[in-house]
Motif scaffolding. Structure first.
Motif, PDB file in Angstrom:
ATOM      1  N   ARG A  45       0.823  -1.199   0.000  1.00 35.87           N
ATOM      2  CA  ARG A  45       0.000   0.000   0.000  1.00 35.87           C
ATOM      3  C   ARG A  45       0.858   1.250   0.000  1.00 35.87           C
ATOM      4  NH1 ARG A  45      -3.368  -3.070   3.504  1.00 35.87           N
ATOM      5  NH2 ARG A  45      -2.357  -2.200   5.318  1.00 35.87           N
ATOM      6  N   GLY A  46       2.006   1.181   0.643  1.00 33.16           N
ATOM      7  CA  GLY A  46       2.883   2.338   0.644  1.00 33.16           C
ATOM      8  C   GLY A  46       3.411   2.639  -0.743  1.00 33.16           C
ATOM      9  N   GLN A  47       3.705   1.604  -1.526  1.00 34.37           N
ATOM     10  CA  GLN A  47       4.162   1.807  -2.880  1.00 34.37           C
ATOM     11  C   GLN A  47       3.029   2.195  -3.816  1.00 34.37           C
ATOM     12  OE1 GLN A  47       6.056  -1.829  -3.930  1.00 34.37           O
ATOM     13  NE2 GLN A  47       7.896  -1.435  -2.718  1.00 34.37           N
ATOM     14  N   GLY A  48       1.758   1.974  -3.433  1.00 29.43           N
ATOM     15  CA  GLY A  48       0.636   2.300  -4.297  1.00 29.43           C
ATOM     16  C   GLY A  48       0.408   1.313  -5.406  1.00 29.43           C
ATOM     17  N   LEU A  49       0.998   0.133  -5.332  1.00 27.61           N
ATOM     18  CA  LEU A  49       0.831  -0.875  -6.381  1.00 27.61           C
ATOM     19  C   LEU A  49      -0.421  -1.685  -6.120  1.00 27.61           C
ATOM     20  CD1 LEU A  49       4.487  -2.195  -6.787  1.00 27.61           C
ATOM     21  CD2 LEU A  49       3.292  -0.554  -8.230  1.00 27.61           C
ATOM     22  N   ARG A  50      -1.100  -2.034  -7.186  1.00 27.44           N
ATOM     23  CA  ARG A  50      -2.264  -2.907  -7.128  1.00 27.44           C
ATOM     24  C   ARG A  50      -2.088  -4.032  -8.123  1.00 27.44           C
ATOM     25  NH1 ARG A  50      -6.506  -1.614  -4.101  1.00 27.44           N
ATOM     26  NH2 ARG A  50      -6.775   0.527  -3.386  1.00 27.44           N
ATOM     27  N   SER A  51      -2.608  -5.173  -7.745  1.00 25.97           N
ATOM     28  CA  SER A  51      -2.522  -6.341  -8.603  1.00 25.97           C
ATOM     29  C   SER A  51      -3.724  -6.367  -9.543  1.00 25.97           C
ATOM     30  CB  SER A  51      -2.472  -7.615  -7.752  1.00 25.97           C
ATOM     31  OG  SER A  51      -2.346  -8.751  -8.563  1.00 25.97           O
ATOM     32  N   TRP A  52      -3.453  -6.448 -10.839  1.00 29.06           N
ATOM     33  CA  TRP A  52      -4.484  -6.465 -11.872  1.00 29.06           C
ATOM     34  C   TRP A  52      -4.357  -7.735 -12.705  1.00 29.06           C
ATOM     35  CZ3 TRP A  52      -7.900  -2.240 -12.643  1.00 29.06           C
ATOM     36  CH2 TRP A  52      -7.623  -1.101 -11.878  1.00 29.06           C
ATOM     37  N   VAL A  63      -0.975 -11.605 -14.623  1.00 25.37           N
ATOM     38  CA  VAL A  63      -1.123 -10.732 -13.468  1.00 25.37           C
ATOM     39  C   VAL A  63      -0.033  -9.676 -13.521  1.00 25.37           C
ATOM     40  CG1 VAL A  63      -1.128 -10.596 -10.957  1.00 25.37           C
ATOM     41  CG2 VAL A  63      -2.148 -12.559 -12.087  1.00 25.37           C
ATOM     42  N   ILE A  64      -0.429  -8.416 -13.470  1.00 23.50           N
ATOM     43  CA  ILE A  64       0.511  -7.310 -13.485  1.00 23.50           C
ATOM     44  C   ILE A  64       0.270  -6.462 -12.251  1.00 23.50           C
ATOM     45  CG2 ILE A  64       0.754  -7.272 -15.985  1.00 23.50           C
ATOM     46  CD1 ILE A  64      -1.218  -4.983 -16.086  1.00 23.50           C
ATOM     47  N   GLU A  65       1.313  -5.782 -11.796  1.00 30.08           N
ATOM     48  CA  GLU A  65       1.225  -4.876 -10.658  1.00 30.08           C
ATOM     49  C   GLU A  65       1.533  -3.478 -11.159  1.00 30.08           C
ATOM     50  OE1 GLU A  65       3.631  -6.131  -7.441  1.00 30.08           O
ATOM     51  OE2 GLU A  65       2.415  -7.905  -6.986  1.00 30.08           O
ATOM     52  N   VAL A  66       0.538  -2.622 -11.094  1.00 30.83           N
ATOM     53  CA  VAL A  66       0.638  -1.271 -11.631  1.00 30.83           C
ATOM     54  C   VAL A  66       0.109  -0.307 -10.586  1.00 30.83           C
ATOM     55  CG1 VAL A  66       0.023   0.241 -13.565  1.00 30.83           C
ATOM     56  CG2 VAL A  66       0.214  -2.208 -13.937  1.00 30.83           C
ATOM     57  N   ASP A  67       0.747   0.851 -10.470  1.00 30.77           N
ATOM     58  CA  ASP A  67       0.234   1.865  -9.563  1.00 30.77           C
ATOM     59  C   ASP A  67      -0.865   2.674 -10.238  1.00 30.77           C
ATOM     60  OD1 ASP A  67       1.768   3.143 -11.411  1.00 30.77           O
ATOM     61  OD2 ASP A  67       2.879   4.380  -9.984  1.00 30.77           O
ATOM     62  N   LYS A  68      -1.480   3.545  -9.465  1.00 30.49           N
ATOM     63  CA  LYS A  68      -2.658   4.258  -9.952  1.00 30.49           C
ATOM     64  C   LYS A  68      -2.305   5.228 -11.083  1.00 30.49           C
ATOM     65  CE  LYS A  68      -4.423   7.454  -7.352  1.00 30.49           C
ATOM     66  NZ  LYS A  68      -5.129   8.121  -6.240  1.00 30.49           N
ATOM     67  N   PHE A  69      -1.196   5.924 -10.941  1.00 29.34           N
ATOM     68  CA  PHE A  69      -0.853   6.940 -11.935  1.00 29.34           C
ATOM     69  C   PHE A  69      -0.451   6.301 -13.265  1.00 29.34           C
ATOM     70  CE2 PHE A  69       0.007   8.727  -7.725  1.00 29.34           C
ATOM     71  CZ  PHE A  69      -0.811   9.839  -7.768  1.00 29.34           C
ATOM     72  N   THR A  70       0.232   5.167 -13.193  1.00 30.63           N
ATOM     73  CA  THR A  70       0.557   4.458 -14.431  1.00 30.63           C
ATOM     74  C   THR A  70      -0.711   3.969 -15.128  1.00 30.63           C
ATOM     75  OG1 THR A  70       2.641   3.747 -13.441  1.00 30.63           O
ATOM     76  CG2 THR A  70       1.912   2.581 -15.423  1.00 30.63           C
ATOM     77  N   MET A  71      -1.671   3.497 -14.343  1.00 30.87           N
ATOM     78  CA  MET A  71      -2.929   3.060 -14.925  1.00 30.87           C
ATOM     79  C   MET A  71      -3.706   4.232 -15.526  1.00 30.87           C
ATOM     80  SD  MET A  71      -4.760   0.448 -15.616  1.00 30.87           S
ATOM     81  CE  MET A  71      -3.931  -0.781 -14.607  1.00 30.87           C
ATOM     82  N   LEU A  77      -7.459   7.809 -18.141  1.00 31.09           N
ATOM     83  CA  LEU A  77      -8.617   7.939 -17.260  1.00 31.09           C
ATOM     84  C   LEU A  77      -8.314   8.923 -16.151  1.00 31.09           C
ATOM     85  CD1 LEU A  77      -9.713   4.211 -16.823  1.00 31.09           C
ATOM     86  CD2 LEU A  77     -10.835   5.951 -18.219  1.00 31.09           C
ATOM     87  N   PRO A  78      -9.308   9.675 -15.695  1.00 34.37           N
ATOM     88  CA  PRO A  78      -9.104  10.535 -14.523  1.00 34.37           C
ATOM     89  C   PRO A  78      -9.100   9.717 -13.238  1.00 34.37           C
ATOM     90  CG  PRO A  78     -11.343  10.745 -15.323  1.00 34.37           C
ATOM     91  CD  PRO A  78     -10.623   9.881 -16.316  1.00 34.37           C
ATOM     92  N   ALA A  79      -8.673  10.361 -12.170  1.00 27.64           N
ATOM     93  CA  ALA A  79      -8.554   9.644 -10.892  1.00 27.64           C
ATOM     94  C   ALA A  79      -9.916   9.237 -10.344  1.00 27.64           C
ATOM     95  CB  ALA A  79      -7.813  10.520  -9.878  1.00 27.64           C
ATOM     96  N   ARG A  80     -10.947  10.035 -10.602  1.00 23.99           N
ATOM     97  CA  ARG A  80     -12.267   9.698 -10.047  1.00 23.99           C
ATOM     98  C   ARG A  80     -12.841   8.426 -10.664  1.00 23.99           C
ATOM     99  NH1 ARG A  80     -13.239  14.173 -13.348  1.00 23.99           N
ATOM    100  NH2 ARG A  80     -14.618  13.758 -15.143  1.00 23.99           N
ATOM    101  N   ASP A  81     -12.455   8.134 -11.934  1.00 21.08           N
ATOM    102  CA  ASP A  81     -12.925   6.885 -12.539  1.00 21.08           C
ATOM    103  C   ASP A  81     -12.247   5.680 -11.918  1.00 21.08           C
ATOM    104  OD1 ASP A  81     -14.541   8.362 -14.147  1.00 21.08           O
ATOM    105  OD2 ASP A  81     -13.261   8.271 -15.912  1.00 21.08           O
ATOM    106  N   LEU A  82     -10.954   5.796 -11.618  1.00 20.89           N
ATOM    107  CA  LEU A  82     -10.272   4.681 -10.939  1.00 20.89           C
ATOM    108  C   LEU A  82     -10.770   4.514  -9.512  1.00 20.89           C
ATOM    109  CD1 LEU A  82      -6.553   4.970 -12.100  1.00 20.89           C
ATOM    110  CD2 LEU A  82      -8.267   3.316 -12.809  1.00 20.89           C
ATOM    111  N   ARG A  83     -11.225   5.605  -8.922  1.00 19.23           N
ATOM    112  CA  ARG A  83     -11.763   5.505  -7.558  1.00 19.23           C
ATOM    113  C   ARG A  83     -13.044   4.678  -7.527  1.00 19.23           C
ATOM    114  NH1 ARG A  83     -11.877  10.635  -6.641  1.00 19.23           N
ATOM    115  NH2 ARG A  83      -9.645  10.746  -6.277  1.00 19.23           N
ATOM    116  N   LEU A  84     -13.765   4.632  -8.640  1.00 20.77           N
ATOM    117  CA  LEU A  84     -14.973   3.797  -8.700  1.00 20.77           C
ATOM    118  C   LEU A  84     -14.648   2.320  -8.578  1.00 20.77           C
ATOM    119  CD1 LEU A  84     -16.889   5.539 -11.631  1.00 20.77           C
ATOM    120  CD2 LEU A  84     -17.406   5.709  -9.208  1.00 20.77           C
ATOM    121  N   LEU A  85     -13.418   1.939  -8.973  1.00 22.32           N
ATOM    122  CA  LEU A  85     -13.027   0.535  -8.933  1.00 22.32           C
ATOM    123  C   LEU A  85     -12.342   0.148  -7.633  1.00 22.32           C
ATOM    124  CD1 LEU A  85     -11.537   0.296 -12.547  1.00 22.32           C
ATOM    125  CD2 LEU A  85     -13.884  -0.096 -11.823  1.00 22.32           C
ATOM    126  N   ASP A  86     -12.143   1.105  -6.746  1.00 23.64           N
ATOM    127  CA  ASP A  86     -11.441   0.817  -5.496  1.00 23.64           C
ATOM    128  C   ASP A  86     -12.313  -0.062  -4.608  1.00 23.64           C
ATOM    129  OD1 ASP A  86      -9.887   0.807  -3.216  1.00 23.64           O
ATOM    130  OD2 ASP A  86      -9.361   2.919  -3.372  1.00 23.64           O
TER     131      ASP A  86
END
Length: 445
Positions: A45-52, A63-71, A77-86
């Motif tokens: 969580r500190g690195q901001g990586l998520r498993s996709w 399976v890839i690990e990408v942070d929010k800004f790279t995605m 996509l804007p940040a609010r759209d990724l927040r819908l998937l959180d």
């Protein structure tokens, strides 16, 4: 399913394992540091990586690990759209069409669909794994169908037969772009999940309601209350999915925005057109510089300008016509949404029927309770009337109990006549009350 979990779930890095092992070593005070805390999860969580989970057009998954800004940069996509998937937040079901992606949040299915891939949040939920398996199966089956169709074209070209004209002349009418196949699987998974929950609720509800009508108890009322709260929550979720599909069907612009493959092909053709125009200009300029000046060989400037303007005009008209066609030709997506709109509307009708059955049961129970209450009121009225009649004897006893002397006290049969006359008067008064109650229809007698 277990093999799929092992294949899709990422393996823990060695650093995380060593850190966890070191965290379980007791300190000098004898206590375990970071007890009850997942250190690897904190680091992740500190690195901001998520498993996709990534599924490409061919049906291959990884399976890839990408942070929010790279995605955000990858899918534009804007940040609010990724927040819908959180998964830490609870958002209602949403389907958003963006420039290069479709954001899907349908129950457990939270994914980003592009023209080339599907990106899902890696989860242990069985519905997510079933979505991946079903999407891979359909994509691989579609790949086999395309290979068979290309072989059919080759056979038709070699044999020159006209029997295959109707088969291989055009693509299949059931052909859908990649993004619509992924969206169809997501809609099917969400509708199936909601319909299964509605079916389970129906199986549990009807026997419980029948039992409540036969026996009204506190336990049964509490169970029906919990059932009704679950029904209301499920109805809201189904209604939100239905409203989202209906909103997409009503807006042609949003449906046209979801044609990602068409937009990608249009952008590529526009890019190649610009490259060809730049090459034409560079070649034309090179000839004009290196070639000798001759009024016969070199075209005039206004002629070259007309060619350039005609190329640019034709490219602009092609882009505009393709965009107009994409806006008008939305029947594929509209039919797809309409099919699942019918499914989710059927599920909503089931829940509505169940809610109406619960309301009818509540009305029936209220009628029963009102009937019992009316009977108690009637019985109380009879008791009040009987109490009034009995009170007459108390009045007579109080009158004759006065401390004075009268000649009636000397007659031995006077007491008997007092009782007879008092009883007859009480009976007449009671009968008069009953006749009055029957006349005013206060109770059925």
């Amino acid at each position: 399913m277990a093999d799929l979990k092992e294949r899709l779930l990422p393996s823990k890095p060695a650093s995380a394992l060593n850190l966890r092992d070191s965290s379980y070593r007791p300190s000098a005070s004898g206590r375990l540091p970071f007890q009850g805390v997942d250190v690897s999860g904190l680091k992740k969580r500190g690195q901001g990586l998520r498993s996709w989970i990534r599924v490409d057009v061919s049906g291959n998954s990884q399976v890839i690990e990408v942070d929010k800004f790279t995605m955000m940069r990858r899918c534009d996509l804007p940040a609010r759209d990724l927040r819908l998937l959180d998964p830490l937040f609870v958002y209602p079901s949403t389907i958003l069409g963006r420039e290069k992606a479709i954001v899907v949040n349908l129950e457990q299915i939270r994914c980003i669909i592009t023209a080339d891939e599907v990106l899902l949040l890696n989860s242990l939920d069985s519905y997510v794994l079933q979505y991946v398996v079903e999407l891979q199966r359909r994509l691989q089956a579609a790949g086999v169908g395309e290979v068979w169709q290309s072989e059919g074209h080759e056979v038709h070209r070699r044999r020159g037969s006209r029997n295959f004209d109707n088969i291989f002349a055009n693509s299949s009418p059931d052909y859908l772009p990649f993004e619509f196949r992924a969206l169809e699987v997501a809609l099917e998974a969400a509708c199936t999940f909601l319909d299964s929950q509605a079916a389970e609720l129906e199986i549990e509800a009807y026997p419980l309601l029948d039992e409540l009508t036969s026996k009204i108890s506190t336990l049964n009322l509490e169970r029906v209350r919990r059932l009704k709260s679950r029904l209301v929550a499920l109805t809201r979720r189904v209604q939100k999915v239905r409203d989202e599909i209906e909103q997409l069907m009503d807006d042609d612009g949003d449906m046209a925005e979801m044609y990602l493959t068409e937009k990608k092909r249009r952008m590529e053709s526009s890019f190649y057109g610009e490259q060809s125009l730049i090459g034409y200009r560079s070649n034309d300029g090179a000839l004009s510089v290196s070639a000798p000046v001759s009024p016969i060989s070199s075209p005039p400037d206004n002629r070259r300008l007309d060619k350039t303007l005609s190329i640019a005009r034709s490219r602009h008209e092609s882009v505009r016509s393709s965009s107009e066609d994409a806006t008008e030709n939305i029947e594929e997506l509209e039919m797809l949404l309409e099919a699942y709109f019918v499914v989710i509307d059927s599920t909503l009708n089931k829940l509505t029927s169940l809610k109406e059955y619960i309301d009818d049961t509540e009305d029936f129970i209220n009628i029963q309770l009102d009937n019992v209450r009316n009977q108690l009121i009637q019985f109380e009225l009879l008791l009040t009337t009987a109490t009034f009649v009995v009170a007459i004897f108390g009045v007579v006893a109080g009158v004759f109990g006065m401390n004075f002397a009268i000649p009636m006290f000397d007659n031995p049969g006077a007491f008997k006549w007092v009782l007879i006359i008092t009883g007859v008067c009480g009976a007449i008064i009671f009968a008069t009350f009953l006749w009055f109650f029957k006349y005013r229809r206060l109770m059925p007698l």
